[in-house]
Scaffold this active site. Sequence first.
Site, short mmCIF file in Angstrom:
data_model
loop_
_atom_site.label_atom_id
_atom_site.label_comp_id
_atom_site.label_asym_id
_atom_site.label_seq_id
_atom_site.Cartn_x
_atom_site.Cartn_y
_atom_site.Cartn_z
CE LYS A 145 4.05 -3.65 6.74
NZ LYS A 145 4.68 -2.37 6.42
NE ARG A 204 -0.09 3.79 8.81
CZ ARG A 204 -0.30 2.49 9.01
NH1 ARG A 204 -0.62 2.05 10.21
NH2 ARG A 204 -0.17 1.64 8.02
CB ALA A 264 -4.29 -0.55 10.83
CB THR A 286 4.99 0.21 -2.91
OG1 THR A 286 5.75 -0.35 -1.85
CG2 THR A 286 5.86 0.30 -4.15
CE LYS A 296 -2.41 -0.76 3.62
NZ LYS A 296 -1.62 -1.97 3.97
CG PHE A 351 4.82 -9.25 -6.79
CD1 PHE A 351 5.33 -9.87 -5.66
CD2 PHE A 351 4.09 -8.08 -6.60
CE1 PHE A 351 5.13 -9.35 -4.39
CE2 PHE A 351 3.88 -7.55 -5.35
CZ PHE A 351 4.40 -8.19 -4.23
CD1 TRP A 358 9.00 -2.53 -5.45
CD2 TRP A 358 9.61 -3.77 -7.21
NE1 TRP A 358 10.08 -3.29 -5.06
CE2 TRP A 358 10.48 -4.06 -6.12
CE3 TRP A 358 9.81 -4.44 -8.42
CZ2 TRP A 358 11.52 -4.98 -6.20
CZ3 TRP A 358 10.84 -5.35 -8.52
CH2 TRP A 358 11.70 -5.62 -7.42
CG PHE A 395 -2.73 -4.17 8.83
CD1 PHE A 395 -1.58 -4.79 8.36
CD2 PHE A 395 -2.70 -3.66 10.12
CE1 PHE A 395 -0.45 -4.92 9.15
CE2 PHE A 395 -1.58 -3.78 10.91
CZ PHE A 395 -0.45 -4.42 10.42
#
Length: 917
Positions: A403, A392, A622, A370, A368, A741, A770, A653
Amino acid sequence: MGGQFLVCLLSAKNLPVLLFCCSKIAENARKSLASLKRENPRLEPTLAIIQARNDPLVQEINKNFAEEVGLRVIHICLPEGSSKDEIVSEILRLNEDPNVQGLALDLPESSYSSKVLNAVKPEKDVDGLSDVNLGRLVRGDAYDCLVSPTACAVLELLEDLDGKTVLLVGADGALGASLHCLLQRRGATTASCQWKSRELQNKLHHADVVVVGSTKPDDVPVSWIKPGTTIINCSRDLLSGKHNYGQQNNHDAENAVCSLAVAMRMQNMVKNTERWIQSQQFRKWDLRCLKLQPLSPVPSDIEISRAQSPKAVDVLAKEIGLLTDEIEIYGQTKAKVRLSLLERLKDQPDGKYVLVAGITPTPLGEGKSTVTVGLVQALTAHLNINSFACLRQPSQGPTFGVKGGAAGGGYAQVIPMEEFNLHLTGDIHAITAANNLLAAAIDARILHEGTQSDKALYNRLVPVVNGVRGFSAIQFARLRRLGINKTDPGTLTEEEINKFVRLDIDPSTITWQRVVDTNDRFLRKITVGQANTEKGFVRQAQFDIAVASEIMAILALTNSLEDMKERLGKMVVANDKKGEPVTAEDLGVTGALAVLMKDAIKPTLMQTLEGTPVFVHAGPFANIAHGNSSVLADKIALKLVGEKGFVVTEAGFGADIGMEKFFNIKCRASGLVPSVVVLVATVRALKMHGGGPNVTAGAPLKKEYTEENLQLVADGCCNLQKQIQITQLFGVPVVVALNVFKTDSPAEVDLVCEIAKRSGAFDAVPCNHWSDGGRGAVKLAQAVEKAANQKNSFKYLYSLELPIVEKIRIIAQKVYGAQDIELSPAAQSQIDRYTRQGFGNLPICMAKTHLSLSHQPERKGVPTGFILPISDVRASIGAGFIYPLVGTMSTMPGLPTRPCFYDIDLDPITEQVKGLF
């Protein structure tokens, strides 16, 4: 004007003309300023004049004209003989004073150096003597520069100059340059000469006009000046009587000419005020985007970040319309933005408001952040649309845990990514300090009340200082809440003293925990007070992760410094032994908390890889908090982008978690209405929801995720469809962004987009940001722009007037798909208590696993028929929500077997960080 004044050695009949001219200039300036004040009622333009010589007449003339025009003048009188450094120091102070719009100097001749003149900010230089203003004058940028009032007064005194020769004697530096430029534009031929020059006699004999910039030496005879020559004296010694041109001094004329120059100074000040007003209004962006040259294969995130050279943050701030006094710079690439901007741009219409949410993620995250960064890079760097990302601040917990960071990834990042992910500008540290100060205050108060009499407590809480006993401001507030309307500490009765000093906190009801910004599972349950000095006041407690602190939630939801302080005071930390709430205000710590948070309330400005602006502010999780960046960052960004711009913010999330709280909590707090939701999905996550094997952080993906499997994708799209339906509950258009991806096949990508559109999405777009940066998200940006223009019927999911239990049930059934909820006895007891205490009308912030729509992380897809267990309910009264805990949800994460910190290192020679992602 630099303290220079004029005398025109003409006949006395010119005096009425001069006086009329002064009056006319002052009257025009007064009318212009009055018009500005009608449009800006709170306007009080202020001219500061620095004087370093005793010259009361000049001071009086400035004061009188300012009063006539309607300006405020302040004189800063430095001692005679002040050094240049002392003068520059005062100039720099006034440069940064937002209440001063103009700055002038009245100094001895020897103090007018380049260093002093150029210390004055060009935009405040009403005397037009800085190199910047002179350069603009020479270039012909008359509108953008302020011209020396002395030079303008010379021009006013001289009528027909075409073909005449004007000699400037002893007029050097800024004044001389201004005079040459202005006189030549009026058709005069100019020359300059010093008093000691051998050419002086010859030049004086051929001059039609002589402008004198310094005192004439006695050894220069008046006979050198040919009869009929007009002489204008600009000497700073004009009013001291040191000039001698062989004529009778006419002090009335001298004062009139002096007044002319002062009137023109005031005219400059009014002109400067008008510019200042314009500078306060919305500015069109002049953004220089940074070029990307994506490589294949895509390097690591930190290598990509380090390969790009970010713009200096003050340059970025200027490009997007921020004023110099609205930013506080932290190093080269970060700056805090002051909240005063909201007042300055209060009449500026907001831009479009976009939320990025997601489907239920794998433990790896679905990108999200990205997508958020890629979207704004596409909007601004490729479609030339103003846009801001609001993200954030990442917690140190996941950064060093599983993560990793949260700066985005690949060619869609916030840079420098190591500064983004580590410390930033210290906001989380400020929250930790404030949170733990309050925790310390709670236990200390219990100890002191348990070991002291009422009288001893009162004497310590309201001590005698310098023979006087008085209440502090926060103690007065407590007295008022207790209904004690007394101001003299000596007049309280014993009963009133008892009520005042005794909070009577019930230790078993304390809900305020200490925090640390690290995943530390061994702090989930601790015992405090075991030292002998605590006299047996032992209790069980716990640590939460810092971003779960209510102070973090307050930071994210507040609308102003005043609002934050009020919210901090309302925080309920425990109940007293009568069952009544005890707040931070009762403990007397509100002001101290606000002091610790005074800088944290300002959003941090950074940039993306393509040089587009980003706000980083607040970082609540979240799953255990409301999971959104700050209201203030969004509000400031919405003003800065302009009516046609976009602000893109991200909710943590899945849509069932972060988005639901964004709508029901954040939008209620801000009053903002979102334009469109971008729902992020990945083929990887959809395969997991379709029955694929478990995805584990740190472990290689199974072949089901790296090979084409259309059936798994199709089956997993049930989760995507459910999240689209959740978005539709709020009446906002949704665009699906498929984060592509390299292992995704074209058929899988097409299938997801087709199903998304059939399921009610406005559009569904594959994204390659990306690997390609903003260029890879252009189609997404175009879809978002179209969707934002669609009809919006935004609505909240529930009414705040409903009982707490009913609001929890609505979320469980309509959002999660539960059959019903089940309250533990503890949860029911807390709900009854909060309702009785008057907190029943607050929104709900569910603390639930992010790995499933249900409370069971292993249940993927769209679980149904389950009963949602509510194990406990807490209240964040300052933040403004009720906080149910679903199942065994923990507010302190733990470290895995192999945390991220194994790969993080520092090169001791280059000081470069390695291994962050």
